[in-house]
Design a protein around this motif. Structure first.
Motif, PDB file in Angstrom:
ATOM      1  N   VAL A 180     -66.226   4.642  -8.731  1.00 18.11           N
ATOM      2  CA  VAL A 180     -67.602   4.164  -8.621  1.00 18.11           C
ATOM      3  C   VAL A 180     -68.175   4.523  -7.252  1.00 18.11           C
ATOM      4  O   VAL A 180     -67.450   4.714  -6.278  1.00 18.11           O
ATOM      5  N   ILE A 199     -71.265   5.654 -11.508  1.00 21.65           N
ATOM      6  CA  ILE A 199     -69.931   5.596 -12.103  1.00 21.65           C
ATOM      7  C   ILE A 199     -69.475   7.018 -12.405  1.00 21.65           C
ATOM      8  O   ILE A 199     -70.169   7.775 -13.084  1.00 21.65           O
ATOM      9  N   ASP A 245     -70.012   3.065 -20.758  1.00 23.25           N
ATOM     10  CA  ASP A 245     -70.447   2.549 -19.454  1.00 23.25           C
ATOM     11  C   ASP A 245     -71.901   2.082 -19.484  1.00 23.25           C
ATOM     12  O   ASP A 245     -72.243   1.049 -18.891  1.00 23.25           O
ATOM     13  N   ASP A 249     -72.471  -1.787 -18.665  1.00 25.58           N
ATOM     14  CA  ASP A 249     -73.163  -2.122 -17.425  1.00 25.58           C
ATOM     15  C   ASP A 249     -74.406  -2.964 -17.701  1.00 25.58           C
ATOM     16  O   ASP A 249     -74.685  -3.943 -16.999  1.00 25.58           O
TER      17      ASP A 249
END
Length: 456
Positions: A180, A199, A245, A249
């Motif tokens: 990250v 990311i 992701d 997220d």
């Protein structure tokens, strides 16, 4: 002098400026790596004479590379200003707030857009010490993903702060497990409003591929036919992870949530982090079932990747000290086993892939119900209910104070946090045995990128 430069095939295919091959990048990389050896844990420099010369080399190199990155002109100018101000002020604790405020990659998410990032920072899952790091990276933002994010495909998963990225090259601080790039890790004089988060989907997927191959070989696990390409093709795995992701997220700030679901500014039992991470993963699982129904090919692969990565890799990774990511994976694995969807028989692991969605959604329903009820509960009561949920699936440590009902409930909540065992939910015998067999391959993924020859 320590040097490191890693180049990925994905980055190469998009690159038009070849910054990684320019002498200015190499000088910047080497100077930053040498400067890191002079920095204390807080980022200050012990040998100010040598440090000042190295910082000036970095600033000069940034200036030389800046014309090739006109979209970052304001940011790169601010970096040079912050670097030279740091020297003028005696190379104490660094402050790059002005440069951080000028770096806004979320405003222009263009697939293949290259950035040079230079900050004094710690690297999550890498080092807690603030060192000057430099990274050449590219934005990974294919059209199909943009259409899912903004609702042109599916219901929409708006996440304007989300910036998926890939490595081109980096300094030694990223030769770690860190995947990250977060503004929270940069050394600044005051906390700003954070507007983006990066990311590295190439590292996530490369690490996943290498470890999952070893898992399948060791446990004889057979993947469904449509998912076999996950372990073979980097682009397929990378696209799968970036979709996962995106939704994960976004899920941190959506739903019936307890106060401050990130728990960043609260001191809570670490297993609450486990439930939050797992809730977001399982929300992505559910969303991808729906996206697969409307023809998103990558969405059909997320459930398989999620089981392998969250449910098997995460429990094998990291120490046993408050490892909330591991506990989240253990919880998923044990629930699936107890639901008789996952089997360990005759020294082989097998999954009822058709029954997997219903079992996963049942666990998500339990977590969402816990969250929904939290608004009507005092903090400690919510904590106790969360421990009860996890304990109904995972066996607590025999020395757990929480499990034995001996908690002092007449003091401040922080006292209860102190009583949580560092390994409140230990690994099962299955994971202990698997960890021994896969220890070397798990350790070998530190610093991995898509260019790793083992992935060919």
């Amino acid at each position: 002098m320590t040097t490191l430069s890693v180049e990925s095939p994905t980055a190469q295919s998009h690159s038009t400026t070849a910054l990684v091959d320019r002498p200015a990048w190499m000088r910047l990389r080497d100077a930053a790596a040498e400067l890191a050896t002079l920095q204390a844990a807080d980022g200050s420099v012990t040998d100010t004479t040598a440090g000042a010369a190295l910082v000036e080399q970095v600033a000069d190199a940034v200036g030389e590379l800046a014309p090739h990155l006109p979209h970052d002109a304001d940011y790169l100018a601010a970096v040079q200003t912050d670097l030279r101000r740091w020297v003028d002020e005696g190379l104490g604790v660094p402050d790059f707030l002005d440069a951080l405020a000028a770096f806004r990659p979320e405003l222009d998410r263009v697939d293949g857009r290259e950035h040079l990032v230079v900050f004094p920072m710690y690297t999550q899952n890498g080092s807690t010490e603030r060192k000057l790091e430099a990274v050449l990276l590219q934005v990974f933002w294919p059209d199909w993903l943009a259409e899912i994010e903004d609702g042109r495909t599916g219901p929409g998963y708006g996440n304007p702060k989300f910036v998926p990225i890939t490595f081109t090259a980096f300094t030694p601080g990223y030769d770690t497990n860190s995947a990250v790039l977060f503004p929270e890790s940069v050394a600044v004089r005051e906390t700003p409003v954070f507007t983006w988060g990066g990311i590295f989907c190439d590292r996530e997927s490369a690490r996943f591929r290498l470890i999952s191959r070893a898992v399948c070989d060791t446990t004889h696990l057979q993947l469904p036919e449509h998912a076999a390409e996950l372990l073979v093709d980097q682009q397929t795995a990378q696209e799968t992870f970036v979709l996962w992701d995106l939704i994960h997220d976004r899920s941190h700030s959506h739903g019936d949530l307890p106060f401050d679901p990130f728990m960043i500014k609260q001191r809570m039992p670490f297993f609450l982090y486990s439930l939050e991470e797992l809730r977001c993963d399982l929300t992505a699982f559910r969303a991808c079932l729906e996206l697969a129904e409307v023809g998103v090919a990558q969405a059909a692969l997320v459930p398989v990747a999620l089981l392998l990565d969250r449910g098997i890799r995460f429990p094998l990774t990291g120490t046993r000290v408050r490892n909330y990511d591991s506990v989240a994976g253990q919880l998923l694995f044990a629930h699936l086993h107890q639901s008789r969807v996952l089997h360990w028989t005759d020294n082989a692991l097998s999954v009822d892939w058709e029954g997997l969605p219903a079992a996963v959604l049942a666990l998500l329903e339990r977590i969402e119900d816990l969250y929904w009820r939290s608004i009507d509960r005092p903090k400690v009561a919510h904590w106790l209910a969360a421990h009860e949920l996890v304990s109904s699936i995972l066996t607590p440590h025999p020395a757990s104070t929480w499990a034995h009902g001996e908690l002092p409930l007449d003091g401040p909540p922080k006292g209860l946090v102190d009583l949580v065992h560092p390994d409140e939910f230990p690994l099962s015998m299955f994971f202990e045995a698997l960890a021994k067999k896969l220890r070397d391959v798990v350790a070998s993924t530190a610093g991995i990128t898509a260019a790793d020859p083992r992935l060919a």
